[in-house]
Design a protein around this motif. Sequence first.
Motif, PDB file in Angstrom:
ATOM      1  N   GLY A 118      13.559  -2.052   2.696  1.00 19.54           N
ATOM      2  CA  GLY A 118      12.829  -3.310   2.834  1.00 19.54           C
ATOM      3  C   GLY A 118      12.373  -3.619   4.233  1.00 19.54           C
ATOM      4  O   GLY A 118      11.739  -4.663   4.468  1.00 19.54           O
ATOM      5  N   THR A 119      12.659  -2.727   5.208  1.00 22.98           N
ATOM      6  CA  THR A 119      12.227  -2.975   6.583  1.00 22.98           C
ATOM      7  C   THR A 119      11.021  -2.130   6.978  1.00 22.98           C
ATOM      8  O   THR A 119      10.614  -2.157   8.146  1.00 22.98           O
ATOM      9  N   GLU A 120      10.442  -1.392   6.024  1.00 24.52           N
ATOM     10  CA  GLU A 120       9.339  -0.483   6.359  1.00 24.52           C
ATOM     11  C   GLU A 120       8.063  -1.270   6.673  1.00 24.52           C
ATOM     12  O   GLU A 120       7.484  -1.896   5.771  1.00 24.52           O
ATOM     13  N   PRO A 121       7.580  -1.234   7.929  1.00 24.54           N
ATOM     14  CA  PRO A 121       6.309  -1.918   8.231  1.00 24.54           C
ATOM     15  C   PRO A 121       5.145  -1.382   7.402  1.00 24.54           C
ATOM     16  O   PRO A 121       4.232  -2.132   7.051  1.00 24.54           O
ATOM     17  N   GLY A 122       5.211  -0.079   7.079  1.00 19.26           N
ATOM     18  CA  GLY A 122       4.114   0.512   6.317  1.00 19.26           C
ATOM     19  C   GLY A 122       3.956  -0.102   4.943  1.00 19.26           C
ATOM     20  O   GLY A 122       2.824  -0.226   4.437  1.00 19.26           O
ATOM     21  N   LEU A 123       5.053  -0.486   4.294  1.00 22.61           N
ATOM     22  CA  LEU A 123       4.939  -1.128   2.986  1.00 22.61           C
ATOM     23  C   LEU A 123       4.375  -2.539   3.116  1.00 22.61           C
ATOM     24  O   LEU A 123       3.633  -3.008   2.243  1.00 22.61           O
ATOM     25  N   GLY A 124       4.726  -3.225   4.194  1.00 20.63           N
ATOM     26  CA  GLY A 124       4.129  -4.538   4.431  1.00 20.63           C
ATOM     27  C   GLY A 124       2.627  -4.440   4.646  1.00 20.63           C
ATOM     28  O   GLY A 124       1.853  -5.250   4.115  1.00 20.63           O
ATOM     29  N   LEU A 125       2.206  -3.447   5.415  1.00 13.94           N
ATOM     30  CA  LEU A 125       0.774  -3.231   5.623  1.00 13.94           C
ATOM     31  C   LEU A 125       0.077  -2.875   4.314  1.00 13.94           C
ATOM     32  O   LEU A 125      -1.059  -3.285   4.062  1.00 13.94           O
ATOM     33  N   LEU A 126       0.766  -2.086   3.468  1.00 15.45           N
ATOM     34  CA  LEU A 126       0.183  -1.713   2.182  1.00 15.45           C
ATOM     35  C   LEU A 126       0.021  -2.937   1.292  1.00 15.45           C
ATOM     36  O   LEU A 126      -0.993  -3.074   0.591  1.00 15.45           O
ATOM     37  N   ALA A 127       1.006  -3.830   1.307  1.00 17.23           N
ATOM     38  CA  ALA A 127       0.890  -5.056   0.519  1.00 17.23           C
ATOM     39  C   ALA A 127      -0.301  -5.891   0.987  1.00 17.23           C
ATOM     40  O   ALA A 127      -1.042  -6.454   0.166  1.00 17.23           O
ATOM     41  N   ASP A 128      -0.499  -5.970   2.295  1.00 20.04           N
ATOM     42  CA  ASP A 128      -1.646  -6.720   2.826  1.00 20.04           C
ATOM     43  C   ASP A 128      -2.962  -6.056   2.434  1.00 20.04           C
ATOM     44  O   ASP A 128      -3.935  -6.739   2.055  1.00 20.04           O
ATOM     45  N   ASP A 149       8.874 -11.123   2.831  1.00 19.12           N
ATOM     46  CA  ASP A 149       7.899 -12.011   3.462  1.00 19.12           C
ATOM     47  C   ASP A 149       6.478 -11.466   3.321  1.00 19.12           C
ATOM     48  O   ASP A 149       5.528 -12.223   3.086  1.00 19.12           O
ATOM     49  N   SER A 150       6.333 -10.142   3.442  1.00 17.36           N
ATOM     50  CA  SER A 150       4.999  -9.538   3.311  1.00 17.36           C
ATOM     51  C   SER A 150       4.444  -9.722   1.911  1.00 17.36           C
ATOM     52  O   SER A 150       3.249 -10.001   1.733  1.00 17.36           O
ATOM     53  N   VAL A 151       5.294  -9.565   0.907  1.00 19.73           N
ATOM     54  CA  VAL A 151       4.844  -9.738  -0.474  1.00 19.73           C
ATOM     55  C   VAL A 151       4.485 -11.194  -0.744  1.00 19.73           C
ATOM     56  O   VAL A 151       3.506 -11.485  -1.442  1.00 19.73           O
ATOM     57  N   ALA A 152       5.258 -12.112  -0.199  1.00 23.64           N
ATOM     58  CA  ALA A 152       4.928 -13.529  -0.360  1.00 23.64           C
ATOM     59  C   ALA A 152       3.574 -13.845   0.277  1.00 23.64           C
ATOM     60  O   ALA A 152       2.764 -14.586  -0.294  1.00 23.64           O
ATOM     61  N   ALA A 153       3.307 -13.263   1.457  1.00 24.92           N
ATOM     62  CA  ALA A 153       2.022 -13.485   2.112  1.00 24.92           C
ATOM     63  C   ALA A 153       0.868 -12.901   1.315  1.00 24.92           C
ATOM     64  O   ALA A 153      -0.268 -13.389   1.389  1.00 24.92           O
TER      65      ALA A 153
END
Length: 384
Positions: A118-128, A149-153
């Motif tokens: 759950g700390t992978e920045p790459g997955l947060g970028l993918l969600a965006d 937080d990334s998924v919520a955004a």
Amino acid sequence: MLDESLLDTPEALAGADTRGLLRGAAEAGARVRTAARHAVEAGVTALKPDGRPRAVLIAGPGAAASCAADLLGTLAAPAGPVIRLAPTGVAPVAGALRWELPGWSGNLDLLLLATPDGTEPGLGLLADQAYRRGCTVVAVAPAHTPLADSVAAAHGLFVPMATAPYEQDEPEELAASAPGVLWALLTPLLVLLDRIGLVTAPPEALERVADRLDRIAERCGPAVVAYSNPAKTLAAELADALPVIWTEGSSAGPAGRRFAAALAELAGRPALVADLPEALAAHSALLAGPLAASADPDDFFRDRVEEPPALHARVVLLRDRPLGGLTAAPAARDLALSHDTPISELEPEPGAELETLAELIATTDFAAVYLALATGASPGPATP
């Protein structure tokens, strides 16, 4: 060399299991129940989908995500494609991995994120990226992580991953409990795909899966002696062998690939895997070559104290009952035995596809763990 005495000494197994692998395997049924409850609490069963997605994309690190994609793709095959997005990067660590959406993806597609970290920045970028493309985003990951937080955004749906109480203070050990992590990630995705009509996994089906996993844990647990424990028996048979895994039936395919991955990651053992009947042509030369049991006629006279045993192939036949009653199993046995190659067979008890799949995965997971512990395998931090 395999320490066979360790296999039948539960206390010694517990002492050798510093990564909690046996505990993770034994808790698989409980993980299914907890993960299903988390999916309901997150609102998955309350969704009102507007038709099926054109494609399901799944991203995440490690073998758990790839195995989940393989399983979901097999189960959803008649209804639509499930495509795993493979990561790129310079190292297999959270900060280095990156994922990209296919150029054709858009608002008709569903993106699933599955990770025990759950700390992978790459997955947060993918969600965006998915949000900007109009894709629907659903994630399963530990609670209170940056990915939540990334998924919520991205206006997506986040399902907290089911964990055991002892893991709350040991997040670095989550990846070591490979079997438990697999079911914790997979179960909410099954609930979701059942809701949108891609797979059939209602609550009662998942409860039967959890019950089947509990029965396998009882049958293959460390307190059960090797001669009546199919997982310990298989581990002992593979101690000095190159596993050649042949699968037959839709459920057996992903189970065999999962077994090969578990052998490599947990026990540090290579394995080959192929589906019947194509496996007979693909591996016939291998069985006739230097890896065949009959390839070394002087092996009988080998000094078994001073010299390590020669590595020979052993066929592992994983079977689910194929449709129409057609089977290549007799031909597989004939080919193996014609080259003096021993063969091990696993076939699940009757049941729905999810149940038979769960039994094959659970039994082979236990076998991989026993092989790792009894041979003293000590790879780096295990990936799920």
